[in-house]
Design a protein around this motif. Structure first.
Motif, PDB file in Angstrom:
ATOM      1  N   GLU A   1      -2.243  -4.230   1.214  1.00  0.00           N
ATOM      2  CA  GLU A   1      -2.793  -5.567   1.008  1.00  0.00           C
ATOM      3  C   GLU A   1      -2.387  -6.148  -0.343  1.00  0.00           C
ATOM      4  N   ARG A   2      -2.156  -5.271  -1.317  1.00  0.00           N
ATOM      5  CA  ARG A   2      -1.881  -5.698  -2.684  1.00  0.00           C
ATOM      6  C   ARG A   2      -0.574  -5.094  -3.173  1.00  0.00           C
ATOM      7  N   ASP A   3      -0.046  -5.670  -4.243  1.00  0.00           N
ATOM      8  CA  ASP A   3       1.199  -5.175  -4.812  1.00  0.00           C
ATOM      9  C   ASP A   3       1.099  -3.694  -5.163  1.00  0.00           C
TER      10      ASP A   3
ATOM     11  N   THR B   1      -1.022 -12.375   0.923  1.00  0.00           N
ATOM     12  CA  THR B   1      -0.656 -13.357  -0.099  1.00  0.00           C
ATOM     13  C   THR B   1      -0.410 -12.731  -1.471  1.00  0.00           C
ATOM     14  N   ASP B   2      -1.049 -11.588  -1.758  1.00  0.00           N
ATOM     15  CA  ASP B   2      -0.814 -10.944  -3.044  1.00  0.00           C
ATOM     16  C   ASP B   2       0.630 -10.458  -3.149  1.00  0.00           C
ATOM     17  N   LEU B   3       1.176  -9.962  -2.052  1.00  0.00           N
ATOM     18  CA  LEU B   3       2.565  -9.508  -2.060  1.00  0.00           C
ATOM     19  C   LEU B   3       3.521 -10.679  -2.218  1.00  0.00           C
TER      20      LEU B   3
ATOM     21  N   ARG C   1       7.180  -9.914  -3.927  1.00  0.00           N
ATOM     22  CA  ARG C   1       7.630  -8.754  -3.174  1.00  0.00           C
ATOM     23  C   ARG C   1       8.176  -9.169  -1.810  1.00  0.00           C
TER      24      ARG C   1
ATOM     25  N   GLU D   1       2.707 -13.546  -3.823  1.00  0.00           N
ATOM     26  CA  GLU D   1       2.535 -14.040  -5.191  1.00  0.00           C
ATOM     27  C   GLU D   1       3.259 -13.164  -6.205  1.00  0.00           C
ATOM     28  N   HIS D   2       3.414 -11.861  -5.909  1.00  0.00           N
ATOM     29  CA  HIS D   2       4.135 -10.966  -6.801  1.00  0.00           C
ATOM     30  C   HIS D   2       5.625 -10.899  -6.473  1.00  0.00           C
TER      31      HIS D   2
END
Length: 247
Positions: free
Chosen positions: A198-200, A18-20, A25, A22-23
């Motif tokens: 997992e993250r941007d 979900t972080d990707l 990507r 939300e950013h």
């Protein structure tokens, strides 16, 4: 033989990476595709190693599942990758990551009597069979073996004995797990650093590494690499900072 549990979420659109999303990507569907690819690559590596693969999936009531049960979705992601009739699938127990991982490890070591057990993130696509086998060898003489990742996380956590798992996966996870292990009088060893996605902030590390390995004709996780290539990600220099871009 080490039993290695992959702590899997069903690759539901809008519920993973979900972080990707939300950013901006990835779209939710692209995030689902990438997550499923990483999960499949990790399971294939474990299945091809000397370890026993255990797919530990989230309980239905803990996830939003539109396409069926959680188990059905994780099984579907592995069709054609491993023999799902031969792989163990078991539901996770616990309300937090620490509880779920701890319950899995403790059950395997104390209830099933396996010699060594480990938990692995399905987002650690660069975790290869050689890492799994190296960890198994290290667990013969160490109570805990960790695969560090970026930002204090771990990609792999193996145990010959249980530790106090309450909040043990709190950030920084690698430090917390080492503290719990040494508190229990256990020796600790490490694998090489293995990035997760997992993250941007993870993208520039993994995209650049996979593109470099591909160009050097080195082994890469095939489904993860194909997905990232499909999305067109590239790493460029922006004012001295490695930045991921896509068309």
């Amino acid at each position: 033989m080490t039993t290695v549990a992959v702590m899997a979420e069903p690759p539901e659109s809008g519920a993973v990476l979900t972080d990707l999303v939300e950013h901006d990507r990835l779209t939710p569907d692209e995030a689902s595709e990438l997550y499923a690819g990483m999960f499949a690559d990790v399971c294939e590596a474990i299945d091809g190693s000397g370890a026993e693969l255990l797919v530990n999936y989230r309980a239905d009531e803990q996830v939003s599942s539109e396409d069926g049960t959680s188990e059905r979705e994780v099984r579907s992601a592995l069709d054609g990758v491993v023999d799902t009739d031969e792989v163990r699938f078991e539901v996770q127990v616990g309300s937090t990551e620490s509880a779920r991982a701890g319950n899995t490890i403790t059950h395997l070591l104390e209830r099933e009597g396996v010699r060594t057990a480990a938990v692995v993130r399905p987002t650690a696509a660069l975790l290869g069979r050689q890492h799994i086998d190296t960890a198994a060898m290290k667990l013969r003489s160490n109570g805990v073996v960790l695969g560090p990742s970026t930002a204090g996380r771990v990609s792999y956590a193996g145990f010959a004995e249980p530790i106090d798992f309450e909040d043990a996966f709190q950030t920084p996870t690698v430090e917390t797990l080492v503290q719990r292990a040494t508190d229990a009088g256990l020796a600790v060893d490490f694998l090489q650093t293995i990035p997760v996605v997992e993250r941007d902030a993870d993208l520039s590390t993994v995209v650049s590494l996979l593109r470099a390995r591909s160009r050097a004709d080195r082994l890469v996780p095939t489904r993860t690499t194909a997905a990232l290539d499909e999305f067109g990600f590239e790493v460029v220099d922006r004012d001295g900072t490695a930045t991921v871009v896509r068309p």
